[in-house]
Design an enzyme around this catalytic site. Sequence first.
Site, PDB file in Angstrom:
ATOM      1  N   TYR A 154     -23.314   2.475  13.888  1.00  0.00           N
ATOM      2  CA  TYR A 154     -22.734   1.502  14.336  1.00  0.00           C
ATOM      3  C   TYR A 154     -23.198  -0.035  15.227  1.00  0.00           C
ATOM      4  O   TYR A 154     -23.599  -1.085  14.820  1.00  0.00           O
ATOM      5  CB  TYR A 154     -21.058   1.419  15.016  1.00  0.00           C
ATOM      6  CG  TYR A 154     -20.456  -0.073  15.143  1.00  0.00           C
ATOM      7  CD1 TYR A 154     -20.087  -0.769  14.172  1.00  0.00           C
ATOM      8  CD2 TYR A 154     -20.084  -0.568  16.986  1.00  0.00           C
ATOM      9  CE1 TYR A 154     -19.799  -2.263  14.306  1.00  0.00           C
ATOM     10  CE2 TYR A 154     -19.779  -1.640  16.682  1.00  0.00           C
ATOM     11  CZ  TYR A 154     -19.420  -2.709  16.044  1.00  0.00           C
ATOM     12  OH  TYR A 154     -18.800  -3.649  15.566  1.00  0.00           O
ATOM     13  N   LYS A 179     -25.380  -2.775  14.534  1.00  0.00           N
ATOM     14  CA  LYS A 179     -25.391  -4.459  15.007  1.00  0.00           C
ATOM     15  C   LYS A 179     -26.390  -4.128  16.105  1.00  0.00           C
ATOM     16  O   LYS A 179     -27.177  -6.062  16.059  1.00  0.00           O
ATOM     17  CB  LYS A 179     -24.787  -4.465  16.391  1.00  0.00           C
ATOM     18  CG  LYS A 179     -23.015  -3.924  15.168  1.00  0.00           C
ATOM     19  CD  LYS A 179     -22.662  -5.554  14.326  1.00  0.00           C
ATOM     20  CE  LYS A 179     -21.097  -5.268  13.620  1.00  0.00           C
ATOM     21  NZ  LYS A 179     -21.172  -6.401  13.269  1.00  0.00           N
TER      22      LYS A 179
HETATM   23  N1  LIG Z   1     -13.536  -6.141  17.469  1.00  0.00           N
HETATM   24  C1  LIG Z   1     -13.870  -6.222  17.750  1.00  0.00           C
HETATM   25  O1  LIG Z   1     -13.595  -5.427  18.860  1.00  0.00           O
HETATM   26  C2  LIG Z   1     -15.327  -6.320  17.822  1.00  0.00           C
HETATM   27  C3  LIG Z   1     -16.350  -5.928  18.785  1.00  0.00           C
HETATM   28  C4  LIG Z   1     -17.154  -6.343  18.565  1.00  0.00           C
HETATM   29  C5  LIG Z   1     -17.986  -7.004  17.144  1.00  0.00           C
HETATM   30  N2  LIG Z   1     -17.421  -6.935  16.065  1.00  0.00           N
HETATM   31  C6  LIG Z   1     -17.502  -7.141  14.577  1.00  0.00           C
HETATM   32  O2  LIG Z   1     -16.796  -8.100  14.390  1.00  0.00           O
HETATM   33  C7  LIG Z   1     -16.909  -8.188  12.911  1.00  0.00           C
HETATM   34  C8  LIG Z   1     -15.675  -8.831  12.496  1.00  0.00           C
HETATM   35  O3  LIG Z   1     -14.835  -7.939  12.535  1.00  0.00           O
HETATM   36  P1  LIG Z   1     -12.801  -7.722  13.395  1.00  0.00           P
HETATM   37  O4  LIG Z   1     -13.264  -7.417  15.123  1.00  0.00           O
HETATM   38  O5  LIG Z   1     -12.508  -8.669  12.977  1.00  0.00           O
HETATM   39  O6  LIG Z   1     -12.256  -6.229  12.458  1.00  0.00           O
HETATM   40  P2  LIG Z   1     -11.069  -6.461  11.273  1.00  0.00           P
HETATM   41  O7  LIG Z   1      -9.673  -6.940  11.882  1.00  0.00           O
HETATM   42  O8  LIG Z   1     -10.407  -4.656  11.782  1.00  0.00           O
HETATM   43  O9  LIG Z   1     -11.778  -7.065  10.474  1.00  0.00           O
HETATM   44  C9  LIG Z   1     -12.741  -6.550   9.186  1.00  0.00           C
HETATM   45  C10 LIG Z   1     -12.598  -7.849   8.465  1.00  0.00           C
HETATM   46  O10 LIG Z   1     -13.549  -6.805   7.322  1.00  0.00           O
HETATM   47  C11 LIG Z   1     -13.805  -6.483   6.302  1.00  0.00           C
HETATM   48  N3  LIG Z   1     -14.340  -5.506   5.660  1.00  0.00           N
HETATM   49  C12 LIG Z   1     -14.346  -4.150   6.214  1.00  0.00           C
HETATM   50  N4  LIG Z   1     -14.402  -2.929   5.174  1.00  0.00           N
HETATM   51  C13 LIG Z   1     -14.984  -4.541   4.348  1.00  0.00           C
HETATM   52  C14 LIG Z   1     -15.270  -3.816   2.408  1.00  0.00           C
HETATM   53  N5  LIG Z   1     -16.262  -2.886   2.248  1.00  0.00           N
HETATM   54  N6  LIG Z   1     -15.914  -5.650   1.833  1.00  0.00           N
HETATM   55  C15 LIG Z   1     -15.472  -6.059   2.257  1.00  0.00           C
HETATM   56  N7  LIG Z   1     -14.364  -6.052   3.514  1.00  0.00           N
HETATM   57  C16 LIG Z   1     -14.487  -5.555   4.747  1.00  0.00           C
HETATM   58  C17 LIG Z   1     -12.131  -6.680   6.488  1.00  0.00           C
HETATM   59  O11 LIG Z   1     -11.306  -6.707   5.131  1.00  0.00           O
HETATM   60  P3  LIG Z   1     -10.356  -6.186   3.919  1.00  0.00           P
HETATM   61  O12 LIG Z   1     -10.252  -4.411   4.973  1.00  0.00           O
HETATM   62  O13 LIG Z   1      -9.565  -6.482   3.699  1.00  0.00           O
HETATM   63  O14 LIG Z   1     -11.500  -5.345   3.371  1.00  0.00           O
HETATM   64  C18 LIG Z   1     -11.641  -7.759   7.814  1.00  0.00           C
HETATM   65  O15 LIG Z   1     -11.600  -8.655   6.672  1.00  0.00           O
HETATM   66  C19 LIG Z   1     -17.412  -7.189  12.731  1.00  0.00           C
HETATM   67  O16 LIG Z   1     -18.245  -7.499  11.972  1.00  0.00           O
HETATM   68  C20 LIG Z   1     -17.707  -6.239  13.744  1.00  0.00           C
HETATM   69  O17 LIG Z   1     -18.769  -5.597  13.844  1.00  0.00           O
HETATM   70  C21 LIG Z   1     -15.946  -6.767  16.600  1.00  0.00           C
END
Ligand SMILES: NC(=O)c1ccc[n+]([C@@H]2O[C@H](COP(=O)([O-])OP(=O)(O)OC[C@H]3O[C@@H](n4cnc5c(N)ncnc54)[C@H](OP(=O)(O)O)[C@@H]3O)[C@@H](O)[C@H]2O)c1
Length: 403
Positions: free
Chosen positions: A296, A300
């Site tokens: 991961y 990133k």
């Molecule tokens: N939350 C944190 O702590 C955090 C911290 C740093 C960075 N981020 C980054 O923020 C971004 C968004 O994450 P989030 O925190 O909002 O997490 P989340 O609530 O789990 O949302 C992830 C999104 O990505 C989509 N996704 C996952 N796998 C997919 C696939 N195979 N095809 C199409 N869509 C897919 C999911 O939709 P479906 O499941 O409906 O496909 C969901 O809409 C990510 O890139 C993550 O790495 C998050």
Amino acid sequence: MRDWLKDLFRDRPVWINALMIFSSYMAFIYMPWDIFWKPVAEDQEVWFGIMFTGWWAKLMAIPHWFVYAAATHGFRRRRPWICTWGAAYTAQISIGMFVWSIVRFEFGLLGILLGLISAAPFALLTLALADAREHFSEVHKPMRARYGEWALITGASAGLGAEFARAFAREGVSCVLAARREDRLRELAEELEQRHRVDTKVVAVDLAKPEGAEELARACEGLELGVLVNNAGLGYAGRFEKQDTDRLADLVAVNCMAPVILTSRLVGGMTERGRGAVIFTGSVAGRQPLPLHGVYSATKAFDRLLAESLYVELREKGVDVLVLEPGTTETEFQEVAGEIPHSGQSAEEVVAVAMINLGEQPAVVSGWWNWIRAIIPARLFPRSLVAYIARDIIKERVPIEMR
Ligand SMILES: NC(=O)c1ccc[n+]([C@@H]2O[C@H](COP(=O)([O-])OP(=O)(O)OC[C@H]3O[C@@H](n4cnc5c(N)ncnc54)[C@H](OP(=O)(O)O)[C@@H]3O)[C@@H](O)[C@H]2O)c1
């Protein structure tokens, strides 16, 4: 170097650039010298016309240092608060100059006259700063006017993606919403159409599949896409040899391959129109090695370096690129990654940081605490030490069977 300087000094009048240079000289050269090298006996510091000497001067230099560091940041990033705070600071100097002069000349006419003369330049600066809001407000120009009619947001069915869609819709931008869970996307589409009167298009797509990103790009043909938010992503916590290979491959496909393909397919339209924006959702995890989250963290770092490179390449074509680097954010991410729940920022807060900084800089970490944790250790300490410390922190968030 010339382009970097051009970028650094753009969109501000000369006098504001001069203040920025002066503030950075004070923050990076003069104040450290004043605090750490200047002999205590020689030290003097003035606040509101009151002179402090010796150790009191050393102590009172610290808020000065903070003021100049904050001013450097404020001028550099064109933060609207600098108008008020900069004006308050120069007003304080102006008052100090006046008071000082009349006290020095024992309240005589000469003291008042000299006081007025020495206070005047700072008083003028106070007025100029208080009136300079227009130079610091470009970031608030509505997104639709800046970039165009449509935005594509991947990973819009949850968390940060759904918040990005709400944020762009609030600014009148119509949204293509993409992810796998179509029901969630439709629900959000209805919300955006009713609340913000924008158009929406829902595309159910699996971005882990090799053809997923291509399918999505094709679904956007015919729309004038001004914004692409490469946000879909997932994590996978655990010791590398215990992790499932297919799941790791999916993670790389969604976090890295899909953004590359989508950006490659869609950025041409933006450069032709001479305007557009591409946002990557990176992570503070991309700033350092992260044992027990190694793949991961590597994905990133990939997103960050790609975004920072494209920022320079595409800027001259009118396309803004930003990598948003959140710390822990309260979304479904932890559950999907198999982490033990822990608290963090709200998705709304994190997306607001991206909206403010888009077009201003290539990368932004959400929140000052995340910034301190992500940037300072990575720059100051050996990377192996940072990796060991990170492992000890992450271990607490990984279920025992995956450690
Ligand atoms: N939350 C944190 O702590 C955090 C911290 C740093 C960075 N981020 C980054 O923020 C971004 C968004 O994450 P989030 O925190 O909002 O997490 P989340 O609530 O789990 O949302 C992830 C999104 O990505 C989509 N996704 C996952 N796998 C997919 C696939 N195979 N095809 C199409 N869509 C897919 C999911 O939709 P479906 O499941 O409906 O496909 C969901 O809409 C990510 O890139 C993550 O790495 C998050």
